[in-house]
Design a protein around this motif. Structure first.
Motif, short mmCIF file in Angstrom:
data_model
loop_
_atom_site.label_atom_id
_atom_site.label_comp_id
_atom_site.label_asym_id
_atom_site.label_seq_id
_atom_site.Cartn_x
_atom_site.Cartn_y
_atom_site.Cartn_z
N ALA A 1 0.82 -1.21 0.00
CA ALA A 1 0.00 0.00 0.00
C ALA A 1 0.86 1.26 0.00
CB ALA A 1 -0.93 -0.01 1.21
N LEU A 2 2.06 1.16 0.60
CA LEU A 2 2.95 2.32 0.69
C LEU A 2 3.75 2.54 -0.58
CD1 LEU A 2 4.35 1.80 4.31
CD2 LEU A 2 2.83 3.65 3.56
N TYR A 3 4.07 1.46 -1.29
CA TYR A 3 4.94 1.55 -2.46
C TYR A 3 4.23 0.97 -3.69
CZ TYR A 3 8.48 2.13 1.17
OH TYR A 3 9.20 2.56 2.27
N ASN A 4 4.51 1.56 -4.85
CA ASN A 4 4.03 0.99 -6.10
C ASN A 4 4.74 -0.33 -6.37
OD1 ASN A 4 2.35 3.21 -6.61
ND2 ASN A 4 4.04 4.35 -7.55
N ILE A 5 4.13 -1.20 -7.16
CA ILE A 5 4.67 -2.54 -7.38
C ILE A 5 6.06 -2.49 -8.00
CG2 ILE A 5 3.69 -2.90 -9.67
CD1 ILE A 5 3.92 -5.47 -6.79
N GLU A 6 6.34 -1.49 -8.86
CA GLU A 6 7.66 -1.40 -9.46
C GLU A 6 8.70 -0.85 -8.49
OE1 GLU A 6 5.42 2.40 -10.58
OE2 GLU A 6 5.02 0.23 -10.52
N GLU A 7 8.27 -0.41 -7.31
CA GLU A 7 9.19 0.15 -6.32
C GLU A 7 9.60 -0.86 -5.25
OE1 GLU A 7 7.88 4.85 -6.25
OE2 GLU A 7 6.82 3.44 -4.93
N VAL A 8 9.08 -2.10 -5.33
CA VAL A 8 9.42 -3.12 -4.34
C VAL A 8 10.15 -4.28 -5.02
CG1 VAL A 8 7.53 -2.53 -2.80
CG2 VAL A 8 7.20 -4.28 -4.55
N ALA A 9 10.95 -4.97 -4.25
CA ALA A 9 11.68 -6.14 -4.73
C ALA A 9 11.77 -7.15 -3.60
CB ALA A 9 13.07 -5.76 -5.23
N PHE A 10 12.18 -8.35 -3.96
CA PHE A 10 12.25 -9.46 -3.01
C PHE A 10 13.59 -10.16 -3.20
CE2 PHE A 10 11.09 -14.21 -3.17
CZ PHE A 10 11.54 -14.46 -1.89
N SER A 11 14.37 -10.29 -2.11
CA SER A 11 15.66 -10.96 -2.16
C SER A 11 15.46 -12.45 -1.87
CB SER A 11 16.61 -10.34 -1.14
OG SER A 11 17.85 -11.01 -1.15
N PHE A 12 15.70 -13.27 -2.89
CA PHE A 12 15.47 -14.71 -2.80
C PHE A 12 16.80 -15.44 -2.93
CE2 PHE A 12 13.77 -18.72 -4.96
CZ PHE A 12 13.33 -19.27 -3.77
N ASN A 13 17.13 -16.30 -1.95
CA ASN A 13 18.40 -17.02 -2.04
C ASN A 13 18.24 -18.54 -1.97
OD1 ASN A 13 17.87 -17.64 0.65
ND2 ASN A 13 19.42 -16.27 1.49
N GLY A 14 17.01 -19.04 -1.98
CA GLY A 14 16.78 -20.48 -2.00
C GLY A 14 16.78 -21.13 -0.63
N GLY A 15 17.12 -20.38 0.43
CA GLY A 15 17.10 -20.92 1.78
C GLY A 15 15.68 -21.02 2.32
N LYS A 16 15.55 -21.65 3.48
CA LYS A 16 14.22 -21.90 4.04
C LYS A 16 13.47 -20.61 4.37
CE LYS A 16 15.92 -22.48 8.78
NZ LYS A 16 17.23 -21.86 8.47
N ASP A 17 14.20 -19.61 4.92
CA ASP A 17 13.54 -18.35 5.30
C ASP A 17 13.03 -17.60 4.08
OD1 ASP A 17 14.19 -18.98 7.91
OD2 ASP A 17 16.01 -17.78 7.91
N SER A 18 13.86 -17.52 3.03
CA SER A 18 13.41 -16.81 1.84
C SER A 18 12.35 -17.60 1.09
CB SER A 18 14.58 -16.46 0.93
OG SER A 18 15.15 -17.61 0.35
N THR A 19 12.34 -18.93 1.25
CA THR A 19 11.27 -19.72 0.64
C THR A 19 9.95 -19.43 1.34
OG1 THR A 19 12.83 -21.47 0.04
CG2 THR A 19 10.49 -22.07 0.12
#
Length: 512
Positions: A31-49
């Motif tokens: 709600a605070l940021y537009n979709i193009e303004e957010v990202a997700f850091s994914f490294n394959g570990g359990k927490d990021s999964t």
């Protein structure tokens, strides 16, 4: 949305509360940021999964609110559009790479940016070319990076500006596995082999608390990660270890011999050059590129090549960061009695020790190099308690090794050649460096356009995650050269054949 339904239908009240709170944080961020303004850091570990699936659920609920719909959304209405960042490292487990690429590209069709730099440098480059203002991270209390963080935390001083969003900050080890098992989502296979917290191949082993004491045939086996009874012991499998210990741990669990593993592993190194003259463009640096080639020729991967100002703090910060993420750090330049020679002082600061006179090194400088007493005393100040002098009969002054940092005295390529040859001889005689199998390479050329080969090459990377696949042109309108590198020649050949089969005969030719 299957994730939301799976958690809603489970009997775990604690998990439901954790899930609802995390999804609220995600919806708040969207709600605070537009979709193009957010990202997700994914490294394959359990927490990021876990975070990936929370984001999928949160994004789905956010889109339902946006279009005010009570019915289930169609795929096109809720297609996951959050930008995904993956930091691809040569020291990552092949299983992590395979799981990450399979999950992101094949299973959920994520828009993924693959970055082959360290986290800070990669973010700086990415944020310069994109409108990203907030990044979702799988940080939990107890992680080394979690100190002082909240659900929404601005990036630390000295980092590029962005908002860190931590939806699972208050989740426990037990919460993570409760979510994964109740959701029935895939996770990296290493967790079924006793790994409970996964870093690089150089600092991760199966958790001994999960070791099966009575395996059939006396083969060492480990129970799955979710069977760890005390989550506080999650990081018991994270240790700084030598390559020999890597070989021991993997050979125990996978039946691979130490010799075979040491031959096929890819140890990582960082190269650091120190000198204002290089940054000013006053002199051309040939030592650094030559050192990178030499490391590659003996089967090492260079993860980063930095050129720094002749400044103690700059050297200390870089060495401190690189020595903990690589097997070895090689540094050159900035060695001497001048005010601008900051390398040894920077190394000392990185290790938290002082500079102290070294009588043995001072004797070398006096008898061989012939410095005046004032200069000699300055140069003979070495990082105290961590410096080992590497003697060789062909070197007038020994090289220096400060734990896993090796200091070259070379100021040009001919001096580097001599020091390097002596270093390799020492590595062979006293085991100073691991000398694994060199990389094998295959080069294909084609007149096809970048657009035509882009998707097939992306697919090739997914199926051959432990190969380096690169492209370049020697001139703007010249042929495209595709490079395949790795330790397993059969995989290189298989990858080349798979790529060639996707196009008409004659589209590719092999070159040296």
């Amino acid at each position: 949305m299957e994730i939301h339904k799976a958690i809603s239908d489970c009997d775990d009240r604690r998990l439901k509360t954790k899930y609802n709170n995390a999804v609220y944080v995600i919806q708040r961020a969207l709600a605070l940021y537009n979709i193009e303004e957010v990202a997700f850091s994914f490294n394959g570990g359990k927490d990021s999964t876990v975070l990936l699936h929370l984001l999928r659920a949160g994004y789905y609920l956010h889109m339902k609110e946006q279009i005010n719909c009570d019915e289930d959304l169609t795929y096109s209405q809720c297609k996951f559009l959050i930008r995904t960042i993956y930091f691809d490292s040569p020291s990552a487990f092949p299983e992590i790479n395979s799981f990450t690429y399979e999950t992101a590209s094949n299973r959920y069709n994520l828009q993924m940016d693959i970055i082959r730099q360290d986290f800070k440098s990669g973010l700086e480059a990415l944020l310069k070319t994109s409108p990203i203002r907030a990044i979702f991270l799988g940080v939990r209390i107890g992680d080394p990076t979690a100190v002082g963080q909240e659900l929404f935390s601005p990036s630390s001083p000295g980092w590029p500006p962005f908002m860190r969003v931590n939806p699972i900050l208050d989740w426990s080890y037990r919460d993570v596995w409760a979510f994964l098992l109740n959701s029935k989502v895939p996770y990296c296979s290493l967790y079924d082999q006793g790994y409970t917290s996964i870093g690089s191949i150089y600092d991760t082993v199966p958790n001994e608390l999960l070791c099966d004491n009575n395996p059939p045939g006396n083969k060492v086996e480990y129970r799955p990660a979710y069977m760890l009874s005390d989550g506080r012991s999650e990081r018991a499998g994270r240790v700084k270890k030598s390559t020999q210990r890597v070989a021991d741990s993997v050979s125990q669990s996978n039946g691979v011999s130490n010799v075979e593993l040491q031959q096929t592993c890819v140890p990582t190194a960082s190269v650091i050059g120190v000198g204002d003259e290089i940054l000013f463009g006053t002199v051309e640096d040939l030592v650094g590129p030559s050192l990178c080639k030499k490391l590659h020729s003996i089967g090492w991967a260079v993860t980063q090549f930095n050129v720094l100002r002749s400044d103690i703090d700059s050297v200390a910060e870089c060495v401190e960061r690189q020595k903990s993420t690589n097997e070895m750090v090689f540094i050159y330049g900035g060695i001497g009695p001048l005010h601008s020679d900051a390398t040894l002082a920077g190394i000392a600061k990185a290790f938290g020790v002082r500079l102290a006179p070294d009588e043995e090194f001072e004797e070398y400088l006096t008898n061989i190099v012939g410095y005046s007493s004032g200069d000699r005393n300055e140069m003979a100040q070495l990082p105290e308690g961590i410096t080992e002098l590497l003697h060789h009969e062909k070197l007038p002054v020994p090289l220096m090794k400060c734990q896993n940092v090796i200091v070259f005295m070379a100021t040009n390529t001919s001096e580097l050649d001599r020091e390097w040859d002596c270093l390799i001889q020492l590595a062979t005689s006293i085991g100073l460096l691991l000398l694994p199998r060199p990389f094998s390479s295959k080069y294909l050329t084609t007149l096809l356009s970048d657009v035509e080969v882009a998707q097939p090459l992306s697919a090739l990377k997914i199926h051959f995650p432990d190969l380096y696949i690169g492209c370049h042109r020697k001139s703007r309108h010249g042929a495209l050269v595709i490079t395949l590198k790795g330790k397993d020649e059969s995989k290189i050949e298989s990858a080349a054949e798979a790529l060639i089969k996707k196009f008409q005969p004659g589209a590719f030719s092999e070159c040296k």
